[in-house]
Design an enzyme around this catalytic site. Structure first.
Site, PDB file in Angstrom:
ATOM      1  N   GLY A 103      32.987  52.194  36.270  1.00  0.00           N
ATOM      2  CA  GLY A 103      34.016  51.556  35.783  1.00  0.00           C
ATOM      3  C   GLY A 103      34.362  50.171  36.359  1.00  0.00           C
ATOM      4  CG  LEU A 143      32.733  45.850  33.215  1.00  0.00           C
ATOM      5  CD1 LEU A 143      31.925  45.697  31.790  1.00  0.00           C
ATOM      6  CD2 LEU A 143      32.450  44.399  33.832  1.00  0.00           C
ATOM      7  N   GLY A 144      36.866  47.402  34.843  1.00  0.00           N
ATOM      8  CA  GLY A 144      38.405  47.657  34.783  1.00  0.00           C
ATOM      9  C   GLY A 144      39.276  46.707  35.607  1.00  0.00           C
ATOM     10  CD  GLN A 145      45.253  46.544  37.307  1.00  0.00           C
ATOM     11  OE1 GLN A 145      45.386  47.504  36.966  1.00  0.00           O
ATOM     12  NE2 GLN A 145      46.104  45.756  37.682  1.00  0.00           N
ATOM     13  CG  ASP A 195      33.340  49.625  32.355  1.00  0.00           C
ATOM     14  OD1 ASP A 195      34.089  49.414  33.216  1.00  0.00           O
ATOM     15  OD2 ASP A 195      33.351  49.936  31.250  1.00  0.00           O
ATOM     16  CE1 TYR A 246      45.494  58.289  36.243  1.00  0.00           C
ATOM     17  CE2 TYR A 246      47.782  58.008  37.051  1.00  0.00           C
ATOM     18  CZ  TYR A 246      46.430  57.488  37.017  1.00  0.00           C
ATOM     19  OH  TYR A 246      45.762  56.816  38.037  1.00  0.00           O
TER      20      TYR A 246
END
Ligand code: NAD
Ligand code: AKB
Length: 312
Positions: free
Chosen positions: A10, A12-14, A36, A140
């Site tokens: 992951g 390439l996320g924030q 990713d 979530y």
């Protein structure tokens, strides 16, 4: 400090964008592999694997091929997207974590996995303590409580060195946020710099815990560097830096950009925000491994305006 091979899933996320840069600075580009669903790379010399973390076989293959010793597992559905697609979110958030924990058990790999303040529900006292009844009302949040319990179970029954933080809303400018309830606190800066009025999807007085990304990245590294004997929490540590409302954030921006204007149009994300704590008690993280945030609302606003302006 002996060299180790690190996999960021992951990436390439924030969080992944900022964390990968910090890991490369600390360990060197040859030690870090990013992964990713997306295929572009964060840097020419970085090894990147485009794959789906739900594919256990491929994860095994990547771990073996690169002789991975530490995994930062960041791929997940965030709160707003999860609420709109519950089954997809449950599958992504839990199955991916179980895939990572199974491989960690087999290969003795260390793991970082982020939880969230979303693990708390309406019955949490204010400020939310490290331990209390967890009754999240969002999809979530339910996935985060279950994930925390799995982390503790793999540690207790299989000795997996997995560590976790309950992050508040994270604010950064290098990569757009991935579909959460606290995303307004990033979007607002892009509107302000573009000279656009901003319509906020939370009400003006919605107080939530927040943190500037460099503090979050430092917290991950300090937690992972701490000796195992100092880690007393194997679910997830509470963590915070500040709490503010959309109105207070808008006022801080207006002190620097007097023309900035905002209006409020709460949507389905308001109910998610209302179920979260307004403040978090993180004294256990401070006691166990010396956590201390550096950024205040004022320094965060200065840095965000400068960062977003540099993208233009
Ligand atoms: P993000 O949505 O910005 O990034 C997630 C990345 O995972 C994306 O680049 C996406 O392409 C990738 N991904 C999604 N599904 C995948 C799959 N099946 N296989 C491989 N990659 C996949 O998320 P983020 O904000 O960086 O959050 C990372 C983690 O931190 C999540 O677990 C999130 O719940 C947690 N967290 C984030 C915040 C926050 O404010 N950003 C706060 C608390 C906790
Ligand atoms: C979200 O809003 O979903 C995330 C989080 C607080 O976990 N930013």
């Amino acid at each position: 400090m002996s060299l180790k091979k690190i996999l960021v899933i992951g990436a390439l996320g924030q969080i992944g964008t900022d964390l990968t840069q910090a890991l490369v600075r600390k360990w060197g580009v040859a030690q870090v592999v990013t992964a990713d669903l997306k295929s572009h790379s964060l840097g020419e010399s970085l090894t990147h694997e485009a794959f789906d973390v739900l594919d256990l076989q491929q994860l095994q293959q990547i771990v073996e091929q690169h002789k991975i010793q530490e995994i930062y597992h960041l791929a997940a559905a965030l709160s707003a997207k999860a609420e709109q697609n519950p089954k997809w979110a449950w599958e992504l958030n839990l199955k991916s974590l179980l895939n990572v924990l199974e491989i960690a058990k087999e290969k003795r790999i260390r793991v970082f996995w982020p939880s969230s303040m979303a693990a708390f529900g309406p019955s949490a006292p204010h400020p939310a303590p490290q331990d209390c009844r967890m009754d999240p009302t969002s999809v979530y949040g339910i996935s985060k409580v279950a994930g925390e319990s799995w982390c503790a179970w793999y540690h207790q029954h299989h000795g997996v060195d997995v560590r976790s933080l309950r992050f508040p809303g994270l604010i950064s400018w290098k990569t757009p946020p991935g579909g959460g309830t606290t995303d307004y606190a990033v979007d607002i800066f892009h509107a302000a710099i573009a000279n656009r009025p901003y319509t906020c999807f939370l009400s003006e007085d919605t107080r939530l815990p927040m943190m500037y990304m460099p503090d979050a990245v430092r917290a991950i590294q300090e937690l992972m560097d701490a000796p195992a004997s100092q880690i007393t929490i194997r679910h997830a540590y509470n963590l915070t830096a500040m709490s503010f409302t959309p109105k207070e954030l808008a006022e801080a921006i207006r002190e620097r950009l007097p023309e900035f204007s905002i209006c409020y149009k709460p949507d389905f994300r308001q109910a998610i925000a209302d179920s979260w704590p307004r403040q978090i008690d993180d004294h256990v993280a401070r006691r166990d491994w010396g956590w201390k945030p550096k950024f205040t609302l004022s320094s965060l606003v200065d840095e965000m305006l400068q960062g977003v302006r540099s993208l233009a």
